[in-house]
Design a protein around this motif. Structure first.
Motif, mmCIF file in Angstrom:
data_model
loop_
_atom_site.group_PDB
_atom_site.id
_atom_site.type_symbol
_atom_site.label_atom_id
_atom_site.label_comp_id
_atom_site.label_asym_id
_atom_site.label_seq_id
_atom_site.Cartn_x
_atom_site.Cartn_y
_atom_site.Cartn_z
ATOM 1 N N PHE A 36 0.824 -1.206 0.000
ATOM 2 C CA PHE A 36 0.000 0.000 0.000
ATOM 3 C C PHE A 36 0.859 1.256 0.000
ATOM 4 N N THR A 37 1.960 1.236 0.751
ATOM 5 C CA THR A 37 2.805 2.435 0.781
ATOM 6 C C THR A 37 3.586 2.604 -0.514
ATOM 7 N N ASP A 38 3.830 1.505 -1.245
ATOM 8 C CA ASP A 38 4.421 1.625 -2.583
ATOM 9 C C ASP A 38 3.492 2.425 -3.497
ATOM 10 N N LEU A 39 2.203 2.122 -3.415
ATOM 11 C CA LEU A 39 1.216 2.869 -4.203
ATOM 12 C C LEU A 39 1.122 4.314 -3.731
ATOM 13 N N LEU A 40 1.184 4.487 -2.416
ATOM 14 C CA LEU A 40 1.121 5.836 -1.849
ATOM 15 C C LEU A 40 2.322 6.668 -2.291
ATOM 16 N N TYR A 41 3.485 6.022 -2.377
ATOM 17 C CA TYR A 41 4.684 6.704 -2.864
ATOM 18 C C TYR A 41 4.490 7.184 -4.305
ATOM 19 N N LEU A 42 4.006 6.306 -5.176
ATOM 20 C CA LEU A 42 3.789 6.666 -6.580
ATOM 21 C C LEU A 42 2.788 7.810 -6.712
ATOM 22 N N LEU A 43 1.724 7.727 -5.922
ATOM 23 C CA LEU A 43 0.694 8.761 -5.975
ATOM 24 C C LEU A 43 1.198 10.076 -5.394
ATOM 25 N N GLY A 44 1.819 10.000 -4.216
ATOM 26 C CA GLY A 44 2.225 11.219 -3.512
ATOM 27 C C GLY A 44 3.385 11.945 -4.155
ATOM 28 N N TYR A 45 4.411 11.185 -4.575
ATOM 29 C CA TYR A 45 5.610 11.834 -5.112
ATOM 30 C C TYR A 45 5.485 12.179 -6.585
ATOM 31 N N HIS A 46 5.014 11.246 -7.393
ATOM 32 C CA HIS A 46 5.039 11.432 -8.843
ATOM 33 C C HIS A 46 3.783 12.106 -9.404
ATOM 34 N N ILE A 47 2.648 11.959 -8.721
ATOM 35 C CA ILE A 47 1.404 12.520 -9.260
ATOM 36 C C ILE A 47 0.984 13.770 -8.488
ATOM 37 N N LEU A 48 0.779 13.629 -7.175
ATOM 38 C CA LEU A 48 0.355 14.783 -6.371
ATOM 39 C C LEU A 48 1.523 15.708 -6.028
ATOM 40 N N LYS A 49 2.739 15.173 -6.092
ATOM 41 C CA LYS A 49 3.966 15.936 -5.773
ATOM 42 C C LYS A 49 3.857 16.602 -4.397
ATOM 43 N N TYR A 50 3.464 15.799 -3.396
ATOM 44 C CA TYR A 50 3.234 16.278 -2.035
ATOM 45 C C TYR A 50 4.494 16.904 -1.443
ATOM 46 N N ARG A 51 4.391 18.192 -1.106
ATOM 47 C CA ARG A 51 5.472 18.974 -0.466
ATOM 48 C C ARG A 51 6.812 18.841 -1.195
ATOM 49 N N GLN A 52 6.746 18.580 -2.489
ATOM 50 C CA GLN A 52 7.972 18.352 -3.239
ATOM 51 C C GLN A 52 8.851 19.603 -3.294
ATOM 52 N N LYS A 53 8.217 20.753 -3.384
ATOM 53 C CA LYS A 53 8.990 21.999 -3.427
ATOM 54 C C LYS A 53 9.767 22.204 -2.128
ATOM 55 N N VAL A 54 9.118 21.959 -0.990
ATOM 56 C CA VAL A 54 9.779 22.095 0.313
ATOM 57 C C VAL A 54 10.933 21.098 0.430
#
Length: 282
Positions: free
Chosen positions: A18-36
């Motif tokens: 599940f966290t593998d999927l969360l990683y793909l979604l959060g980092y590559h698609i939603l780009k969660y806090r990526q700028k920070v």
């Protein structure tokens, strides 16, 4: 609450799917806090290339999402499993100090997985542990985290009530655990110095406590050899008497150890937190 406990009985390997999927979604698609995350890394490691910075960011984000699974799993993990997955080197430092009737100040930074570390300490070293923490703003998740964190008799002390709690237990031997790299609020800022390439504000509660009451200070070095396994190496950082030590000496030593720890394995440090939100003079 029951649902989270039920989920926690799933094997960690399943939770990691599940966290593998969360990683793909959060980092590559939603780009969660990526700028920070990228800004913090670029300032901390100006010598590294764009490619190297992005590699650290990706590894960090995997560790971040894995920590969600690991925190949920902690709801039902046995003492034996914590002991197998979390190795503590030199735990005798804690037991020896407490055995002598001492209060020991434990200082570390926001590394993965601090939740497992605290639970393993409470479960397998000594239950005479006080952890100073900041409340989670959401009432449900505050209750959930307290359920998880207090499974093995350790005491969670909310930072706003710490002074009163400390005085009440003044002569009780124990280890007081502080995440000493926490960003202070404006009213709490007392000390600024360069940390990871930028001027940074620090709490000095640990130093003031140690020097005022002559308590020894321990640092916990953190490393992650592989997924789902952590090593915490304890080192006695400072011991009393402190009469000949300069102002900020304990805080400065902590920062030096923290920086070295981060540079050895930067992907396990919490880069998504806006640690440098406040600027000197704000």
């Amino acid at each position: 609450m029951f649902l989270f406990r039920l989920i926690s009985y799933l094997p960690l390997a399943v939770l990691y799917l599940f966290t593998d999927l969360l990683y793909l979604l959060g980092y590559h698609i939603l780009k969660y806090r990526q700028k920070v995350i990228l800004t913090n890394l670029k300032n901390a490691f100006p010598e590294k290339s764009e490619k190297e910075i992005k590699q650290i960011a990706k590894k960090f984000f995997r560790n971040l999402t894995d920590s969600f699974a690991e925190t949920i799993k902690a709801y039902s993990m046995t003492k034996e499993e914590f002991h197998r997955r979390v190795k503590i080197i030199h735990p005798e430092i804690v037991n020896e100090q407490i055995g002598k009737g001492e209060v020991l100040i434990g200082m570390t930074g926001h590394f993965f997985n601090w939740e497992w570390h605290l639970l393993n300490v409470m479960a397998n070293i000594n239950n005479q542990v006080d952890v100073v923490y900041t409340k989670v703003s959401n009432p449900f998740f505050e209750k959930l985290m307290m359920k998880i964190r207090t499974r093995f008799e350790g005491q969670m002390v909310e930072k706003d009530s710490f002074q009163r709690d400390f005085l009440r237990k003044r002569n009780q031997p124990r280890m007081i655990v502080l995440a000493a790299d926490q960003r202070p609020g404006n009213r709490d800022i007392r000390y600024w110095r360069i940390f990871m390439g930028r001027e940074t504000a620090f709490f000095e509660g640990g130093e003031k406590l140690a020097k005022r009451f002559n308590h020894p200070v321990l640092y916990a070095h953190v490393s992650k050899p592989k997924r789902g396994h952590y090593i915490f190496r304890y080192e006695m950082m400072c011991t009393p008497p402190y009469t000949d030590q300069s102002e900020h000496s304990i805080t400065d030593h902590f920062i030096e150890l923290l920086e070295d720890n981060i540079r050895r394995q930067p992907e396990i440090y919490l880069w998504s937190h806006n640690r440098w939100k406040w600027k000197k003079g704000d």
